[in-house]
Design an enzyme around this catalytic site. Structure first.
Site, PDB file in Angstrom:
ATOM      1  N   GLY A 533       2.333   7.984  -1.341  1.00  0.00           N
ATOM      2  CA  GLY A 533       2.162   8.177   0.093  1.00  0.00           C
ATOM      3  C   GLY A 533       3.025   7.227   0.894  1.00  0.00           C
ATOM      4  CB  VAL A 534       5.282   7.244   3.433  1.00  0.00           C
ATOM      5  CG1 VAL A 534       6.011   6.312   4.414  1.00  0.00           C
ATOM      6  CG2 VAL A 534       6.101   7.425   2.177  1.00  0.00           C
ATOM      7  CE  LYS A 554      -1.867   0.565   2.963  1.00  0.00           C
ATOM      8  NZ  LYS A 554      -2.768   0.470   4.150  1.00  0.00           N
ATOM      9  CG  ASP A 652      -5.221   4.024  12.679  1.00  0.00           C
ATOM     10  OD1 ASP A 652      -5.124   5.013  13.429  1.00  0.00           O
ATOM     11  OD2 ASP A 652      -4.350   3.724  11.856  1.00  0.00           O
TER      12      ASP A 652
END
Length: 881
Positions: A533-534, A554, A652
């Site tokens: 993922g990004v 990450k 978030d």
């Protein structure tokens, strides 16, 4: 019969008389808070005044001549306040504090300790005993350093309740333990406060109905004190008794943890007597944890709490009850078990109190043997089967556990033993020289700790506070050695890698510090084949550490706008928090100008990938499982908002930050933007720069730059509609009125056309009543004003109720759950199984094909007043809050 009638009449009169009694603060005859080793008075974070122990030399037997006034060499940011923890009175020989007290009162004695170096004296060199003038041993051969390190605490409070002293005098003696090397005693803070008569009646011995245990004449130590189903209550909010009440969630056993309900501050608690109001504050009695509304589920499990205790002592378990919803006997009755023995059968709170809103508590005594298997105390509730009540359910509002002194007047227990896995991980990361030194220290600690091998001395409730909410930070005790402690299973070590300086030294000890070489090996030098993922922070890779542990790694992108501050916040937040529905941080790497975070691996990726990002080949989820994931995420957010001393606002919330593990358990992730909520009661928001993701951003927060927990609620409302409609929060390719998911969904909801835009994959699986409840919940979350939005607790309640409505519908239709049965021939969507081999929805309270709706309707017909109860009004008429 006549005596029973008289008792019932007396109780009724007490209740009527008590209905007008409002909770008022207790005014203690003695209230002394000493900031030991200080030369000046001061206020703690709760506004309580602490006196310098130099104000009156009569408190110390030798006027303090044989003691040292010292300051802590470092400040741990996990401390709740600098007062009384940053100064200490250090004793080189036996020393006594003398106090004149009211002989008619029991007294709380609280001893506060913060492990640090004082005037160059290492924390390992403090080992001592504490006794009272009445011949009681409170602590023996006690090491604050060993205890806090073993329990991963930043500080510790020992709370004792001393019986009445006819002499009107209490002396507290501190005695350094005689050793071949020099040892010292010390104390940071001491409280001595009168307490009302709330322990006059004897406790019933569990398993021996004809035996009781005297509490009034005993000295006891508080081991646990829970506000069941509620959040932390500070000493300043405890009716003048200055007790701390903690969230019970970490101690609820098993995956079925029931549901919580809070009647709110407007609910009138009617104390039956003036003394009863001091048993617990109003906030305890206005909240409960119950089993849920599904009778089939409730009859097949116990609502259970488990707590570690010291062996070879007798304990008193105090259970607090207050019925908030029902008002007639035999509507809710249950059995109470302590250590798998029946403490009371067929307990009925209304039967005990005669009406709703009247608190009551029950005391039970149990002896814990000093043998394997007796390290944990179990308290369990189960619906009564014999009485066949209207609702198969159980409730609890508060729980306290007290350890009573033994026949020798002793309350002391050996220091707890550090985790063997923790010690192994730490040793594995040390140099040979440091390892040898550490082993020698460990051996010395074992010798000093005595020969008893009992359970860990968990100490007072402040221990709970720190274990759950305040993790132990790093301490630099010498120039070359670093002692690290943090609440992380298996992963806990140091490396010698050089830090690039983005995070403070105290944060470096909160979790495992990986070397850059370890990270490169884990990711095969950041192979693109392992990239999963990004995000805004950077790329995410799968990897393997310690030979066989799969992790997610990450790596920060140097050009990313999310930099050092987010990196530090993520470490700080996730190292403090542990919850089933929050992703776990294992460690970090900060070398060679890299910022890297290492997490538990989430096998099934993000929620978004299962909704509409079909490029990853993720299976589509059934409606039931989508709802179950929403419930799990709501639990995680609810814990952030209420489970710690201060609110934590995620800031978030979105579908890419809700991950799913190998057992399909939802976990909230990515705390880089998180903020602590208001720390004062007169402030409802935090003023801060606007950050978050467009499409999920609270418009009120955007306009006013005032962040509240309701900002998370708004974002979660967008998530709910995203789950229902399987489309992004923002899609510029759509017509203008459909670009924003929130605006479009609200428009459809208000026009009554929402059912037409539901994801076609699940449209035929959703029960109509469930869709109504789910959509109403999401709509309320998206209210323009934060004050009009529900709390995350209310959102969670409504989602669980929506699941019950779905279960009822599936039960009536007889169709297999999680499959398309409309005859279209489409393949069944995924209904994953959890680790127990059942459908994932079983992990949600109240998921069953048996409904309570008809039973609840019967209540409404019998008594319209029941409709005023917020929870039951939804069961009768599912119109939302």
């Amino acid at each position: 019969m006549a005596a029973t009638a008289r008792r019932a009449l007396l109780l009724a009169l007490l209740v009527v008389a008590g209905a007008a009694v409002n909770a008022k603060p207790y005014s203690p005859a003695d209230s002394l808070l000493l900031n030991c080793g200080s030369t000046a008075d001061g206020l703690d974070a709760d506004g309580r005044k602490w006196l310098a122990d130099t104000n009156n030399n009569m408190w110390l037997g030798d006027s303090g001549k044989s003691s040292i006034m010292a300051a802590a060499d470092e400040l741990d940011s996990s401390l709740p306040s600098t007062i009384p923890y940053m100064t200490a009175r250090v004793f080189t020989v036996e020393a006594v504090y003398n106090f004149t007290v009211n002989p008619k009162d029991r007294h709380w004695l609280r001893l506060h300790f913060y492990p640090s170096s004082y005037n160059g004296i290492s924390p390992e060199d403090f080992r001592f005993s504490v006794n009272t003038s009445t011949g009681l041993t409170l602590l023996h051969n006690f090491s604050v350093w060993v205890t806090t390190k073993a329990l991963t605490q930043a500080y510790i409070v020992k709370e004792f309740s001393l019986p009445k002293t006819p002499a009107g005098f209490i002396a507290v003696t501190f005695t350094p333990t005689p050793m071949t090397n020099v040892t010292y005693a010390y104390i940071n803070g001491l409280e001595l406060i009168s307490m009302p008569d709330i322990f006059d009646d004897p406790a019933t011995m569990v398993g021996f109905a004809d035996q009781t245990v005297d509490i009034a004449g005993s000295t006891f130590q508080t081991m646990y004190r829970f506000n069941v189903g509620g959040g932390y209550i500070p000493p300043s909010n405890d009716s003048g008794l200055a007790r701390s009440w903690f969230d019970d969630t970490p101690y609820v056993f098993g995956t079925l943890q029931g549901v919580t309900y809070n009647a709110g501050p407007r609910f009138h608690v009617k104390y039956p007597s003036e003394a009863a109001e001091y048993a617990a504050p109003v906030e305890v009695y206005t909240g409960t944890r119950s089993m849920g509304s599904d009778p089939r589920v409730n009859q097949n499990y116990n609502l259970t709490w488990t707590m570690e205790v010291d062996g070879n002592f007798t304990y008193v378990v105090r259970l607090h009850f207050c019925e908030l919803l029902l008002n007639r006997p035999n509507q809710r009755a249950f059995d109470i078990y302590v250590n798998n023995k029946t403490a009371q059968s067929d307990a009925d709170v209304i039967e005990m109190t005669s009406e709703r809103g009247v608190p009551v508590f029950k005391d039970f005594a149990v002896h814990m043997a000093d043998e394997p298997g007796e390290e944990f105390m179990w308290v369990a509730l189960h619906p009564s089967v014999a009485l066949r009540p209207q609702f198969y359910d159980a409730i609890l509002s508060g729980l306290e556990v007290f350890k009573l002194n033994d026949s020798r007047g002793n309350l002391a227990a050996p220091d707890p033993e550090p985790s063997k896995m923790l010690a192994k991980a730490e040793l594995g990361a040390m140099s040979d020289k440091d390892r040898t030194k550490s082993q020698k220290q460990a051996n010395m600690a074992t010798v000093m700790g005595g020969t008893a091998g009992g359970a860990a001395a968990v100490g007072i409730v402040a221990a709970i506070c720190v274990v759950v909410y305040h993790n132990k930070r790093n301490r630099e005790l010498t120039g070359s050695e670093s002692h690290n402690s943090g609440w992380l299973p298996l992963y806990h070590s140091h490396t010698s890698g050089k830090s690039s300086g983005h995070i403070a030294a105290n944060l470096a000890g909160m979790c495992r510090h990986f070397s850059f070489a370890e990270i490169k090996a884990a990711t095969k030098n950041f192979s693109e084949s392992l990239m999963i993922g990004v995000g805004g922070f950077g790329k995410v890779y799968s990897g393997v550490v310690d030979g066989d542990t799969k992790v997610a790694i990450k790596r920060s992108n140097p050009s990313s706008e999310q930099g050092a501050l987010e990196f530090q916040t993520e470490i700080e937040m996730l190292s403090k928090l542990r919850h089933r529905h929050l992703v776990s941080l294992i460690g970090f790497c900060e070398e060679n100008n890299e910022m890297i975070l290492v997490y538990d691996y989430m096998e099934h990726g993000t929620l978004r990938e299962h909704l509409y990002n079909k490029g990853g080949g993720k299976p589509t989820l059934s409606w039931r499982h989508r709802l179950d994931i929403c419930i799990g995420a709501a639990r995680g957010l609810h814990y952030l908002h209420t489970g710690a001393k201060y609110t934590i606002i995620h800031r978030d919330v979105k579908t890419t930050n809700i991950l799913v593990d190998e057992n399909w358990v939802a976990k909230v992730s990515d705390f880089g933007l998180s903020k602590s909520g208001p720390t004062t009661g007169n402030q409802a928001h935090v003023s801060t720069m606007v950050k978050g993701s467009f499409g999920y951003l609270d418009p009120e927060y955007f306009r006013r730059q005032q962040l509240t927990d309701k900002s998370d609620v708004y974002s979660f409302g967008v998530v709910l509609f995203e789950v229902l409609m399987a489309r992004p929060a923002l899609n510029p390719a759509l017509p203008r009125d459909q670009v924003s998911l929130a605006d479009y969904a609200l428009s459809c909801q208000r026009k009554g056309t929402l059912a037409d835009v539901v994801d076609p994959t699940i449209k035929n699986q959703i029960a109509p009543e469930c869709l109504i409840k789910f959509a109403e919940t999401a709509e309320k979350c998206l209210a323009d004003q934060g004050t009009d939005r529900p709390s995350m607790g209310d959102v969670l309640w409504n989602l669980e109720f929506a699941m019950q409505l779905q279960d009822t519908f599936d039960g009536r239709s007889g169709r297999p759950q999680g499959r398309d049965d409309d005859g279209s021939g489409r393949p069944a969507v995924l209904e994953p199984s959890n680790s127990y081999g059942s459908t994932a929805s079983v992990t949600t309270i109240g998921t069953s094909s048996t409904s309570r709706v008809h039973q609840a309707c019967a209540i409404a017909e019998e008594d319209d007043e029941m409709l005023t109860g917020a929870a039951f009004s939804q069961i009768v008429q599912p119109t939302g809050r």
